[in-house]
Write an enzyme that holds these catalytic residues in place. Structure first.
Site, PDB file in Angstrom:
ATOM      1  N   LYS A  44       0.819  -1.154  -0.230  1.00 54.41           N
ATOM      2  CA  LYS A  44       0.097   0.032  -0.130  1.00 54.41           C
ATOM      3  C   LYS A  44       0.764   0.909  -0.207  1.00 54.41           C
ATOM      4  CE  LYS A  44      -3.475   3.210   1.155  1.00 54.41           C
ATOM      5  NZ  LYS A  44      -4.335   3.391  -0.583  1.00 54.41           N
ATOM      6  N   LEU A  72      -5.161   7.228   2.043  1.00 52.08           N
ATOM      7  CA  LEU A  72      -3.990   6.276   2.434  1.00 52.08           C
ATOM      8  C   LEU A  72      -3.934   5.728   3.430  1.00 52.08           C
ATOM      9  CD1 LEU A  72      -1.288   9.229   1.281  1.00 52.08           C
ATOM     10  CD2 LEU A  72      -1.262   6.725   0.141  1.00 52.08           C
ATOM     11  N   CYS A 127      -2.071  10.299  -6.143  1.00 49.03           N
ATOM     12  CA  CYS A 127      -3.050  10.231  -5.405  1.00 49.03           C
ATOM     13  C   CYS A 127      -4.089  10.969  -5.659  1.00 49.03           C
ATOM     14  CB  CYS A 127      -2.649   9.511  -3.949  1.00 49.03           C
ATOM     15  SG  CYS A 127      -4.118   9.170  -2.862  1.00 49.03           S
ATOM     16  N   ASN A 194      -3.164   4.953 -12.589  1.00 50.59           N
ATOM     17  CA  ASN A 194      -3.905   4.866 -11.288  1.00 50.59           C
ATOM     18  C   ASN A 194      -4.726   5.365 -11.745  1.00 50.59           C
ATOM     19  OD1 ASN A 194      -4.288   5.374  -8.778  1.00 50.59           O
ATOM     20  ND2 ASN A 194      -2.496   6.669  -8.207  1.00 50.59           N
ATOM     21  N   GLY A 274      -5.834  -4.461  -9.854  1.00 53.69           N
ATOM     22  CA  GLY A 274      -6.200  -4.046  -8.463  1.00 53.69           C
ATOM     23  C   GLY A 274      -8.084  -4.167  -9.079  1.00 53.69           C
TER      24      GLY A 274
HETATM   25  C1  DHB Z   1      -4.916   6.439  -2.666  1.00 56.59           C
HETATM   26  C2  DHB Z   1      -5.566   6.099  -3.714  1.00 56.59           C
HETATM   27  C3  DHB Z   1      -4.930   6.141  -5.045  1.00 56.59           C
HETATM   28  O1  DHB Z   1      -5.270   6.026  -5.704  1.00 56.59           O
HETATM   29  C4  DHB Z   1      -3.511   5.877  -4.813  1.00 56.59           C
HETATM   30  O2  DHB Z   1      -2.875   5.573  -5.099  1.00 56.59           O
HETATM   31  C5  DHB Z   1      -2.963   5.846  -3.212  1.00 56.59           C
HETATM   32  C6  DHB Z   1      -3.839   6.402  -2.081  1.00 56.59           C
HETATM   33  C7  DHB Z   1      -5.787   6.197  -1.198  1.00 56.59           C
HETATM   34  O3  DHB Z   1      -6.725   6.590  -0.818  1.00 56.59           O
HETATM   35  O4  DHB Z   1      -5.675   6.236  -0.432  1.00 56.59           O
END
Ligand code: DHB
Length: 311
Positions: A44, A72, A127, A194, A274
């Site tokens: 993660k 995150l 993100c 992403n 994913g």
């Molecule tokens: C998150 C979502 C994402 O697409 C990413 O690249 C990194 C973090 C998130 O919301 O945690």
């Protein structure tokens, strides 16, 4: 299984998880490491300290797509760096998140200082769910970020890549490729793509958005295959034309061996999964690999580099 390499890392199979899926804690990471057909493992996206992320409900899945605004949620870099119970026989990537360039640098410095991590680093520059969105949405911001990271961290020895958002126009691909080409920081690979930012869906039983953070807006995964393929092919074409040795990992919308084959046709050297992994669990790697192998043998191919698109 079909082997590949990304930077100087070798994989026995070229399919693995996308960062964010099945990789927040050691139980999940170990499961991936022990899954034969999952060719590598990525964590993660992490922050410097453990981070609780957004409020629930923050994920929504169907068989065909997902919307998430995780925010995150992760255990912090030390957990992923020092507390790795999963067997070290596979290439492990740490996905470096963070809310700012300073935080990214602090995480990178920890990785570099520890000598615990011979694997890869995927710098998440995209993100979509934080107040401070990733720098890769704009070429100038990405350029400044990479320059700052180089100034703060110097040369990074690990195989290093960038997780990029989807782009839509040729001038964007060219501008981003220019930034990557000219950066002093050596970039070995990019991962495209992403999630598609700021999607929304509604629960019509209750007339509310299906997720709660950020007014219901979150990153779209799942049914985004043609966007992912276009991003991989666009960058691969530019890198080849310029003679740049930068590997491209395909990510987005893989649900079958056919989809995996399409990413290889687009020029990807590895493929991440994913939404489909989130819905189906780690057994999807064996299914995808077997479906892909059938297509390969039907076409008489024995290795990934035999798969070449006819333009
Ligand atoms: C998150 C979502 C994402 O697409 C990413 O690249 C990194 C973090 C998130 O919301 O945690």
């Amino acid at each position: 299984m079909y082997s590949t390499s990304i930077g100087n890392l070798y994989f026995e199979n070229f399919i693995f998880n996308a960062s964010g899926v099945w990789c927040t804690n050691n139980r999940q990471l170990s499961q991936l490491a022990e899954t034969k057909h999952c060719g590598a493992v990525i964590t993660k996206s992490c922050t410097l300290l453990p981070h609780i992320g957004n409020a629930y409900p923050k994920y929504h899945f169907t068989d065909s797509y997902s919307i998430n605004s995780n925010g995150l949620e992760n255990q912090g870099i030390d957990y992923y760096l020092y507390n790795q119970p999963y067997p070290p026989h596979k290439s492990i990537f740490i996905s470096v998140g963070g809310h700012s360039n300073d935080e990214r640098c602090d995480i990178l410095k920890k990785i570099m200082a520890s000598k615990e991590h011979p694997g890869g680093i995927e710098l998440n520059m995209s993100c979509p769910n934080l107040g401070d969105i990733g720098p890769a949405y704009d070429p100038q911001t990405l350029e400044r970020s990479l320059e700052y990271i180089y100034q703060q961290c110097g040369e990074i020895k690990n195989t290093l890549g960038l997780k990029l958002p989807p782009y839509y126009f040729q001038e964007q691909f060219l501008a981003i490729a220019d930034v990557i080409d000219k950066a002093k920081l050596r970039i070995d690979f990019i991962t495209c793509v992403n999630s598609v930012p700021n999607a929304i869906d509604f629960d019509i039983d209750n007339d509310i958005p299906v997720i709660s953070p950020n007014g219901g807006y979150g990153g779209l995964g799942g049914n985004i295959l043609p966007i992912g393929l276009a991003n991989v092919k666009s960058f691969v074409d530019i890198f080849r034309k310029r003679g740049l040795n930068i590997d491209v990992i395909g990510c987005g919308g893989v649900q079958s061996g056919e989809d995996v084959y399409k990413y290889i046709l687009a020029g990807a050297k590895a493929v991440q999964v994913g939404t489909h992994l989130w819905v189906g669990g780690p057994s999807v790697f064996e299914e995808l690999t077997k479906e892909f192998a059938l297509i390969m043998s039907r076409k008489g191919h024995t290795a990934l580099h035999n798969v070449v698109v006819k333009n």
